[in-house]
Design a protein around this motif. Structure first.
Motif, PDB file in Angstrom:
ATOM      1  N   LEU A 208       0.828  -1.205   0.000  1.00  0.00           N
ATOM      2  CA  LEU A 208       0.000   0.000   0.000  1.00  0.00           C
ATOM      3  C   LEU A 208       0.864   1.258   0.000  1.00  0.00           C
ATOM      4  N   GLU A 209       1.950   1.226   0.752  1.00  0.00           N
ATOM      5  CA  GLU A 209       2.847   2.375   0.784  1.00  0.00           C
ATOM      6  C   GLU A 209       3.538   2.556  -0.560  1.00  0.00           C
ATOM      7  N   LYS A 210       3.866   1.445  -1.216  1.00  0.00           N
ATOM      8  CA  LYS A 210       4.471   1.543  -2.549  1.00  0.00           C
ATOM      9  C   LYS A 210       3.491   2.182  -3.531  1.00  0.00           C
ATOM     10  N   GLU A 211       2.211   1.813  -3.404  1.00  0.00           N
ATOM     11  CA  GLU A 211       1.187   2.427  -4.256  1.00  0.00           C
ATOM     12  C   GLU A 211       1.070   3.918  -3.948  1.00  0.00           C
ATOM     13  N   ASN A 212       1.160   4.268  -2.665  1.00  0.00           N
ATOM     14  CA  ASN A 212       1.134   5.683  -2.279  1.00  0.00           C
ATOM     15  C   ASN A 212       2.304   6.450  -2.893  1.00  0.00           C
ATOM     16  N   GLU A 213       3.465   5.823  -2.895  1.00  0.00           N
ATOM     17  CA  GLU A 213       4.641   6.472  -3.475  1.00  0.00           C
ATOM     18  C   GLU A 213       4.453   6.698  -4.970  1.00  0.00           C
ATOM     19  N   ARG A 214       3.848   5.695  -5.650  1.00  0.00           N
ATOM     20  CA  ARG A 214       3.593   5.852  -7.088  1.00  0.00           C
ATOM     21  C   ARG A 214       2.623   7.002  -7.328  1.00  0.00           C
ATOM     22  N   LEU A 215       1.556   7.048  -6.534  1.00  0.00           N
ATOM     23  CA  LEU A 215       0.574   8.122  -6.677  1.00  0.00           C
ATOM     24  C   LEU A 215       1.194   9.482  -6.361  1.00  0.00           C
ATOM     25  N   SER A 216       2.034   9.527  -5.353  1.00  0.00           N
ATOM     26  CA  SER A 216       2.698  10.783  -4.987  1.00  0.00           C
ATOM     27  C   SER A 216       3.629  11.250  -6.095  1.00  0.00           C
ATOM     28  N   ASP A 217       4.303  10.292  -6.732  1.00  0.00           N
ATOM     29  CA  ASP A 217       5.178  10.658  -7.859  1.00  0.00           C
ATOM     30  C   ASP A 217       4.361  11.258  -9.004  1.00  0.00           C
ATOM     31  N   GLU A 218       3.184  10.675  -9.244  1.00  0.00           N
ATOM     32  CA  GLU A 218       2.325  11.212 -10.302  1.00  0.00           C
ATOM     33  C   GLU A 218       1.858  12.619  -9.943  1.00  0.00           C
ATOM     34  N   ILE A 219       1.509  12.822  -8.698  1.00  0.00           N
ATOM     35  CA  ILE A 219       1.083  14.160  -8.259  1.00  0.00           C
ATOM     36  C   ILE A 219       2.209  15.165  -8.447  1.00  0.00           C
ATOM     37  N   ASN A 220       3.411  14.769  -8.090  1.00  0.00           N
ATOM     38  CA  ASN A 220       4.560  15.665  -8.266  1.00  0.00           C
ATOM     39  C   ASN A 220       4.782  16.002  -9.735  1.00  0.00           C
ATOM     40  N   ASP A 221       4.600  14.991 -10.595  1.00  0.00           N
ATOM     41  CA  ASP A 221       4.740  15.241 -12.034  1.00  0.00           C
ATOM     42  C   ASP A 221       3.688  16.247 -12.507  1.00  0.00           C
ATOM     43  N   LYS A 222       2.447  16.074 -12.025  1.00  0.00           N
ATOM     44  CA  LYS A 222       1.380  16.996 -12.423  1.00  0.00           C
ATOM     45  C   LYS A 222       1.665  18.409 -11.919  1.00  0.00           C
ATOM     46  N   ARG A 223       2.165  18.527 -10.704  1.00  0.00           N
ATOM     47  CA  ARG A 223       2.460  19.847 -10.145  1.00  0.00           C
ATOM     48  C   ARG A 223       3.619  20.516 -10.886  1.00  0.00           C
ATOM     49  N   MET A 224       4.590  19.703 -11.283  1.00  0.00           N
ATOM     50  CA  MET A 224       5.681  20.266 -12.084  1.00  0.00           C
ATOM     51  C   MET A 224       5.163  20.744 -13.445  1.00  0.00           C
ATOM     52  N   LEU A 225       4.207  19.988 -14.013  1.00  0.00           N
ATOM     53  CA  LEU A 225       3.607  20.397 -15.288  1.00  0.00           C
ATOM     54  C   LEU A 225       2.852  21.718 -15.120  1.00  0.00           C
ATOM     55  N   ILE A 226       2.108  21.825 -14.016  1.00  0.00           N
ATOM     56  CA  ILE A 226       1.372  23.071 -13.749  1.00  0.00           C
ATOM     57  C   ILE A 226       2.340  24.237 -13.602  1.00  0.00           C
ATOM     58  N   GLN A 227       3.418  23.987 -12.879  1.00  0.00           N
ATOM     59  CA  GLN A 227       4.415  25.041 -12.685  1.00  0.00           C
ATOM     60  C   GLN A 227       5.024  25.456 -14.024  1.00  0.00           C
ATOM     61  N   TYR A 228       5.257  24.477 -14.881  1.00  0.00           N
ATOM     62  CA  TYR A 228       5.829  24.762 -16.200  1.00  0.00           C
ATOM     63  C   TYR A 228       4.839  25.564 -17.059  1.00  0.00           C
ATOM     64  N   MET A 229       3.555  25.219 -16.946  1.00  0.00           N
ATOM     65  CA  MET A 229       2.547  25.847 -17.797  1.00  0.00           C
ATOM     66  C   MET A 229       2.065  27.196 -17.280  1.00  0.00           C
ATOM     67  N   GLN A 230       2.332  27.510 -16.039  1.00  0.00           N
ATOM     68  CA  GLN A 230       1.809  28.724 -15.442  1.00  0.00           C
ATOM     69  C   GLN A 230       2.131  29.990 -16.252  1.00  0.00           C
ATOM     70  N   PRO A 231       3.375  30.154 -16.730  1.00  0.00           N
ATOM     71  CA  PRO A 231       3.652  31.370 -17.516  1.00  0.00           C
ATOM     72  C   PRO A 231       2.933  31.414 -18.861  1.00  0.00           C
ATOM     73  N   TRP A 232       2.406  30.259 -19.348  1.00  0.00           N
ATOM     74  CA  TRP A 232       1.803  30.183 -20.683  1.00  0.00           C
ATOM     75  C   TRP A 232       0.274  30.284 -20.654  1.00  0.00           C
ATOM     76  N   THR A 233      -0.305  30.632 -19.526  1.00  0.00           N
ATOM     77  CA  THR A 233      -1.774  30.580 -19.402  1.00  0.00           C
ATOM     78  C   THR A 233      -2.494  31.477 -20.407  1.00  0.00           C
ATOM     79  N   SER A 234      -1.857  32.546 -20.824  1.00  0.00           N
ATOM     80  CA  SER A 234      -2.521  33.455 -21.785  1.00  0.00           C
ATOM     81  C   SER A 234      -2.326  33.032 -23.239  1.00  0.00           C
ATOM     82  N   LEU A 235      -1.602  31.950 -23.473  1.00  0.00           N
ATOM     83  CA  LEU A 235      -1.384  31.476 -24.846  1.00  0.00           C
ATOM     84  C   LEU A 235      -2.699  30.939 -25.405  1.00  0.00           C
TER      85      LEU A 235
END
Length: 656
Positions: free
Chosen positions: A110-137
């Motif tokens: 279960l903890e391994k599954e949590n780690e996988r889910l947390s990694d996905e969340i981190n990837d999504k947050r990094m994507l959001i951070q990357y896209m933030q300057p482009w919101t007006s595109l």
């Protein structure tokens, strides 16, 4: 020292498991490496390593439960969070380890599954951070071309305007004047932009962009940036819900918390057991194991081994000249407190006199003389009593508690003699808050600051006594070895010489009566003559004897002078503690505010006691190691280490 016997056990191989488990259960046998070229040795390293890996998994599962279920442990709980069970109950619980193993594996999955889910969340947050300057595109991030044009979406690592970008492009290639540029976001350290050109100039533009530091967007997503951010936030929420579900499943397994802690202790026992088996030896049908046991436990062990396991049990007197023969000390609370100090230097050997009972008196006295504050000592005593009653101190921690208790008592005694109660706290309160014109003197003996020379002489005299006790212990050790000549001539001349030397030196600090000086001079001369005549007795001729004697006299004079002066640190650290404490009290009175007084008092004295406890501890150890132990102590012994159930979470008590 506890008298030990060397034991040997021989049995049928089928009885080996029961014998080893009983030795571990009784917990008073020190096992040795059974050596016999005709016998086989067990290689248990792989088994031990497998158990250690399993134990690591269980420990991780326990940590996951504590984190997920928010099982918080304070300072007190970390010492008292254990359960007491009988040995029979221990055996019964060990038969239920399969369920604990299953829960452990489930928690880890279960903890391994949590780690996988947390990694996905981190990837999504990094994507959001990357896209933030482009919101007006207003075009999708994956746009690269139209029928007649090429589109470049990317960034520069500096602040640029649209015209600035065009200027840099034209500066690189003057023919590129039909380029369209739109800055989406511009900050101090970067600029996000979209650049469009006709297909016919695409190659030249790419070269120009590369030369001016343009970084292409690598997110080939067929969505608008605002939509990418929106979708990522929705996905993060979904992933967080999955984590919540997983954590709920982990919490449902919290009922196995104690089972996992028991499993951890059981695995510790298995690791220790197979390490013990590695020390044993066997033939095809027989099993052999040996070690050392306290004499008073031998009959009980003999009865169990011979009657319950139908094995051969033999005891012999150990060869105390063998350095591998362990030493088991048995001291009361007073002396056991310093056993850890001695072992830090070197474990007691069978050749040594146990220094702890004698050393304890000097250790506590020196500690108290250097800390020399009754208030600080009282805090140490309170801590020790609290640890004894509430934390149920045992083992090495109990020895530390004893060290703190008796050191605190000594500090209280010397603090009272010198009038130090958190420095001059009571006089300060009397003169600043109670209206006293002159504060009362609390010193039962003397004030260290105004009588520092007198106290220095007392400290040096105390040090000489300490050195003489070390010499007497050396004489006692030599007498036990029947080396009577060395016991007399390596001790008595030195003590006579140092006594005379001490009287001679004290005359420079305080007034010494003439009669005492006369006796001191005679002792100094007599001691010097005896050292010259006896120290070189092992030389073969008269010249060698005389030369060795003179050299010994020089070493004695210079060595003991340095040793005795080392005890001046007793005065120095005692003064430092009191002076800093008084300075803190003075600063606390300056604001003329009771609240600030209390605040400065607490903070200042907390720092002072912490610093001076460290200094006192270090320098007290040094006086034992360098000045005292050098006179008689050899060390390098083997500590008696019983083979027992070393548990962390459960205390196993044998049924009566």
């Amino acid at each position: 020292k506890v008298r030990l016997l060397h034991f040997q056990i021989a049995s049928m191989l089928s009885e080996s498991k029961g014998i080893v488990e009983h030795l571990q259960k009784c917990g008073y046998a020190h096992l040795e490496n059974t050596k016999n070229d005709a016998l086989l040795k067990y290689d248990t390293e792989k088994i031990v390593r497998d158990f250690e890996l399993e134990q690591d998994k269980v420990n991780r599962a326990i940590s996951i439960l504590e984190k997920t279920c928010e099982i918080k442990k304070g300072l007190i709980e970390s010492f008292t969070d254990y359960k007491t069970v009988s040995y029979d109950r221990y055996k019964a619980l060990s038969e239920k380890n399969d369920e604990a193993y299953r829960s452990c594996n489930e928690i880890l999955l279960l903890e391994k599954e949590n780690e996988r889910l947390s990694d996905e969340i981190n990837d999504k947050r990094m994507l959001i951070q990357y896209m933030q300057p482009w919101t007006s595109l207003d075009i999708v991030m994956g746009s690269r071309r139209t029928m007649s044009s090429r589109i470049y979406i990317g960034s520069f690592n500096r602040n640029l305007t649209e015209q600035g970008i065009i200027d840099e492009i034209i500066a690189h290639n003057e023919q590129l004047d039909g380029v369209a540029v739109e800055v989406i976001c511009s900050q101090k350290l970067y600029t996000c932009a979209v650049i469009i050109c006709h297909n016919s100039t695409a190659t030249e533009l790419e070269q120009a962009l590369q030369s001016i530091g343009f970084v292409h967007n690598d997110k080939m997503l067929p969505k608008l940036p605002s939509k990418i951010i929106e979708d990522a936030n929705i996905e993060i929420s979904a992933l967080e819900e999955e984590i919540a579900v997983t954590n709920k499943k982990i919490k449902e397994l919290s009922s196995f918390y104690d089972d996992l802690r028991f499993l951890y202790d059981w695995l510790t026992a298995q690791i220790d057991k197979y390490k013990a088996v590695k020390l044993a030896a066997s033939s095809e049908k027989a099993f052999f194991i040996s070690g050392y046991i306290p004499e008073k436990e031998a009959d009980e062990l003999r009865f169990v081994i011979e009657n319950k396991h139908n094995a051969y049990f033999n005891t012999t007197e150990p060869d105390y000249d063998d350095p591998e023969v362990p030493v088991l000390l048995k001291n009361g609370n007073f002396a056991s407190g310093v056993e850890g100090i001695t072992e830090m230097y070197s474990p007691v050997s069978n050749k040594d006199v146990d220094p702890n009972p004698v050393m304890a008196f000097f250790y506590y006295a020196f500690f108290g003389l250097m800390l020399s504050d009754a208030g600080y000592g009282a805090l140490m005593v309170i801590f020790a009593i609290f640890a004894e009653k509430k934390l149920k101190a045992s083992g090495s921690f109990k020895k530390t508690v004893n060290l703190a208790f008796y050191s605190g008592i000594s500090s209280m005694i010397f603090g009272a003699l010198f009038g130090g109660w958190f420095g001059d706290l009571i006089p300060v309160i009397c003169t600043n808050f109670l209206g006293f014109e002159q504060a009362p003197s609390l010193a039962l003996w003397l004030d260290p600051v105004s009588n520092s020379i007198t106290l220095l002489v007392c400290c040096l005299g105390f040090g000489i006594v300490h050195l003489f006790v070390g010499l007497l212990l050396n004489a006692f050790k030599l007498i036990k070895r029947k080396n009577y000549t060395a016991a007399v001539f390596d001790t008595l001349p030195v003590m006579i010489f140092v006594t005379g030397f001490a009287v001679f030196g004290a005359d420079f600090l305080i007034k010494i009566p003439q009669a005492v000086k006369n006796v001191g001079n005679k002792l100094l001369l007599a001691g010097a003559v005896l050292i010259v005549l006896t120290a070189g007795r092992s030389a073969k001729n008269i010249i060698g004897k005389f030369g060795a004697g003179l050299y010994a006299l020089y070493n004695t004079a210079s060595g003991y002078l340095g040793d005795i002066l080392s005890y001046s640190r007793l005065l120095a650290l005692g003064l430092v503690t009191g002076v800093i404490a008084s300075s803190i009290n003075l600063m606390a009175t300056m604001p003329k505010n009771p609240f600030l007084f209390v605040l400065i008092f607490i903070v200042g004295h907390t720092i002072n006691i912490a610093i001076n406890l460290i200094g006192t501890y270090v320098h007290t150890n040094r006086l034992q190691y360098v000045e005292f132990f050098s006179k008689f102590y050899e060390g390098e012994g083997t500590v008696f280490t019983p083979f027992r159930l070393n548990t962390k979470h459960f205390i196993i008590k044998e049924d009566k």
